[in-house]
Design a protein around this motif. Structure first.
Motif, PDB file in Angstrom:
ATOM      1  N   GLY A 170       0.560  -1.348  -0.211  1.00  0.00           N
ATOM      2  CA  GLY A 170      -0.284  -0.157   0.397  1.00  0.00           C
ATOM      3  C   GLY A 170       0.869   1.216  -0.312  1.00  0.00           C
ATOM      4  N   ASP A 171       2.464   0.948   0.210  1.00  0.00           N
ATOM      5  CA  ASP A 171       2.844   2.085  -0.284  1.00  0.00           C
ATOM      6  C   ASP A 171       3.255   2.677  -1.600  1.00  0.00           C
ATOM      7  N   LEU A 172       4.170   3.952  -1.684  1.00  0.00           N
ATOM      8  CA  LEU A 172       4.254   4.439  -2.364  1.00  0.00           C
ATOM      9  C   LEU A 172       5.730   4.307  -2.893  1.00  0.00           C
ATOM     10  N   VAL A 173       6.316   3.627  -2.713  1.00  0.00           N
ATOM     11  CA  VAL A 173       7.463   3.846  -2.706  1.00  0.00           C
ATOM     12  C   VAL A 173       8.242   4.987  -3.671  1.00  0.00           C
ATOM     13  N   ILE A 174       9.054   6.111  -3.752  1.00  0.00           N
ATOM     14  CA  ILE A 174      10.064   6.327  -4.695  1.00  0.00           C
ATOM     15  C   ILE A 174      11.192   6.090  -4.458  1.00  0.00           C
ATOM     16  N   ALA A 175      11.821   6.190  -5.637  1.00  0.00           N
ATOM     17  CA  ALA A 175      13.832   5.964  -5.858  1.00  0.00           C
ATOM     18  C   ALA A 175      14.168   7.414  -5.630  1.00  0.00           C
ATOM     19  N   VAL A 176      14.758   8.133  -5.067  1.00  0.00           N
ATOM     20  CA  VAL A 176      15.391   8.988  -5.313  1.00  0.00           C
ATOM     21  C   VAL A 176      17.146   9.135  -5.731  1.00  0.00           C
ATOM     22  N   CYS A 177      17.821   7.953  -6.042  1.00  0.00           N
ATOM     23  CA  CYS A 177      18.960   7.754  -6.796  1.00  0.00           C
ATOM     24  C   CYS A 177      18.388   6.556  -7.512  1.00  0.00           C
ATOM     25  N   ASP A 178      19.866   7.066  -8.492  1.00  0.00           N
ATOM     26  CA  ASP A 178      20.185   5.875  -9.743  1.00  0.00           C
ATOM     27  C   ASP A 178      20.354   4.197  -9.258  1.00  0.00           C
ATOM     28  N   ASN A 179      20.994   4.408  -7.797  1.00  0.00           N
ATOM     29  CA  ASN A 179      21.781   3.077  -7.430  1.00  0.00           C
ATOM     30  C   ASN A 179      20.306   2.417  -6.911  1.00  0.00           C
ATOM     31  N   ALA A 180      19.620   3.205  -5.458  1.00  0.00           N
ATOM     32  CA  ALA A 180      19.000   2.109  -4.817  1.00  0.00           C
ATOM     33  C   ALA A 180      17.129   2.019  -6.507  1.00  0.00           C
ATOM     34  N   HIS A 181      17.375   2.396  -7.623  1.00  0.00           N
ATOM     35  CA  HIS A 181      16.420   2.385  -8.400  1.00  0.00           C
ATOM     36  C   HIS A 181      17.215   0.878  -9.343  1.00  0.00           C
ATOM     37  N   GLU A 182      18.391   1.188  -9.051  1.00  0.00           N
ATOM     38  CA  GLU A 182      18.137   0.200 -10.422  1.00  0.00           C
ATOM     39  C   GLU A 182      18.571  -1.341  -9.155  1.00  0.00           C
ATOM     40  N   ASP A 183      19.069  -0.773  -7.924  1.00  0.00           N
ATOM     41  CA  ASP A 183      19.115  -2.096  -7.146  1.00  0.00           C
ATOM     42  C   ASP A 183      17.971  -2.560  -6.960  1.00  0.00           C
ATOM     43  N   LEU A 184      16.415  -2.628  -7.247  1.00  0.00           N
ATOM     44  CA  LEU A 184      14.948  -2.684  -7.250  1.00  0.00           C
ATOM     45  C   LEU A 184      14.377  -2.870  -8.059  1.00  0.00           C
ATOM     46  N   ALA A 185      15.693  -3.371  -9.225  1.00  0.00           N
ATOM     47  CA  ALA A 185      14.732  -3.149 -10.660  1.00  0.00           C
ATOM     48  C   ALA A 185      14.767  -4.454 -10.626  1.00  0.00           C
ATOM     49  N   GLY A 186      15.610  -5.496 -10.219  1.00  0.00           N
ATOM     50  CA  GLY A 186      15.368  -6.980 -10.572  1.00  0.00           C
ATOM     51  C   GLY A 186      14.420  -7.489  -9.986  1.00  0.00           C
ATOM     52  N   PRO A 187      13.487  -9.102 -10.669  1.00  0.00           N
ATOM     53  CA  PRO A 187      13.051  -9.655 -10.276  1.00  0.00           C
ATOM     54  C   PRO A 187      12.915 -10.145  -9.098  1.00  0.00           C
ATOM     55  N   ALA A 188      14.283 -10.758  -8.226  1.00  0.00           N
ATOM     56  CA  ALA A 188      14.379 -10.989  -6.706  1.00  0.00           C
ATOM     57  C   ALA A 188      13.727  -9.773  -5.501  1.00  0.00           C
ATOM     58  N   ALA A 189      14.020  -8.153  -6.029  1.00  0.00           N
ATOM     59  CA  ALA A 189      14.505  -6.999  -5.574  1.00  0.00           C
ATOM     60  C   ALA A 189      12.678  -7.250  -4.534  1.00  0.00           C
ATOM     61  N   PRO A 190      12.973  -7.391  -3.369  1.00  0.00           N
ATOM     62  CA  PRO A 190      11.832  -7.075  -2.280  1.00  0.00           C
ATOM     63  C   PRO A 190      11.171  -6.081  -2.161  1.00  0.00           C
ATOM     64  N   LEU A 223       7.872   5.376  -8.593  1.00  0.00           N
ATOM     65  CA  LEU A 223       7.798   6.285  -9.178  1.00  0.00           C
ATOM     66  C   LEU A 223      10.171   6.294  -9.272  1.00  0.00           C
ATOM     67  N   HIS A 224      11.185   6.711 -10.059  1.00  0.00           N
ATOM     68  CA  HIS A 224      12.433   7.061  -9.649  1.00  0.00           C
ATOM     69  C   HIS A 224      12.558   8.729  -9.789  1.00  0.00           C
ATOM     70  N   TRP A 225      13.494   9.332  -9.177  1.00  0.00           N
ATOM     71  CA  TRP A 225      14.016  10.926  -9.459  1.00  0.00           C
ATOM     72  C   TRP A 225      15.428  10.581  -9.175  1.00  0.00           C
ATOM     73  N   SER A 226      15.740  11.130 -10.096  1.00  0.00           N
ATOM     74  CA  SER A 226      17.371  10.982 -10.219  1.00  0.00           C
ATOM     75  C   SER A 226      18.446  12.296 -10.262  1.00  0.00           C
ATOM     76  N   VAL A 227      18.572  12.011  -8.885  1.00  0.00           N
ATOM     77  CA  VAL A 227      18.891  13.200  -7.735  1.00  0.00           C
ATOM     78  C   VAL A 227      20.062  12.942  -7.358  1.00  0.00           C
ATOM     79  N   PRO A 228      21.235  13.576  -8.323  1.00  0.00           N
ATOM     80  CA  PRO A 228      22.471  13.245  -8.026  1.00  0.00           C
ATOM     81  C   PRO A 228      22.708  13.532  -6.472  1.00  0.00           C
TER      82      PRO A 228
END
Length: 252
Positions: free
Chosen positions: A166-186, A191-196
């Protein structure tokens, strides 16, 4: 054709109508008041035939309506339809119980984003990291305090311990977004925000830039987030009124 596709086509039609500078000028002119086609032509220095053409395009897109004067019945007035402009905004997201901002270490960007959301928007919010650090970055704490926000220096958390259904999860960095992109990610961010990463430069200016980036994104996102419905109001067994209403009446 589904409703979403129909909505996209309608919005595209409006955008196309606004794509001409003269038509955009007509819409600007009608934003605060109505005007006759002749007045529009005079104010914008447009010939009658061009005004008629542009007004027809705007009418076909639903942006402008025409009504006859109650005084001189030979005269007509143009009126902007503001709801059509408002409908250009992207549709709202699905209802969310809570917003959760995620970055790698949960030490800067996700912490600042959660504090900003809490301060500017309100409602349930949290932050987490894919590989959380032991503490929040001191510059993030300092920048937060500078803007009237509070961060707990030791309040980092792992994503598995924070995110729930039920949470709206927003990745605010590229590494987290890519780490969580795989099928095994929890968790899979919505949404993804590419904030340096400001810690790479590790200057106050870099953290200020991250803060400003996050603040702008949150201001744009907030109107599109629909909160999940809360639990039904409790009913007083004696009066039949909800406890919330009863308390409000006594407090008033």
């Amino acid at each position: 054709m589904n409703i979403e596709s129909t909505s996209l086509q309608a919005r595209a039609r409006v955008h196309a109508a606004l794509g001409d500078p003269a038509r955009l000028a007509i819409v600007d002119a009608l934003t605060l008041g109505d005007a006759s086609p002749g007045e529009i032509g005079h104010d914008l220095a447009l010939p009658t035939n061009l005004v008629a053409h542009h007004v027809k395009v705007l009418q076909d897109a639903g942006l402008v309506t025409r009504s006859r004067s109650e005084g001189d019945r030979r005269r007509t007035y143009l009126r902007l339809v503001p709801e059509v402009l408002a409908a250009l905004a992207p549709p709202c997201l699905d209802a969310a119980d809570r917003v959760v901002f995620v970055c790698t270490h949960n030490s800067a960007r996700s912490q600042l984003a959660a504090a900003l959301w809490r301060h500017r928007v309100g409602g349930p919010v949290a932050s987490a990291g894919t590989h959380p650090a032991a503490r929040v970055h001191p510059r993030a704490v300092r920048i937060a305090h500078r803007h009237g926000l509070t961060l707990d220096p030791t309040g980092t958390a792992k994503i598995r311990d924070v995110v729930r259904e039920g949470d709206l999860v927003i990745a605010v960095c590229d590494n987290a977004h890519e780490d969580l992109a795989g099928p095994a990610a929890p968790v899979h961010p919505r949404l993804h925000w590419s904030v340096p990463d400001p810690a790479r430069t590790d200057t106050d200016a870099a953290f200020e830039a991250a803060y400003a980036d996050l603040a702008g994104r949150i201001d744009r996102l907030a109107p599109a987030v629909v909160p999940a419905p809360g639990p039904p109001a409790r009913t007083s067994p004696t009066s039949g009124r909800s406890a919330t209403n009863s308390n409000a009446a006594s407090a008033g």
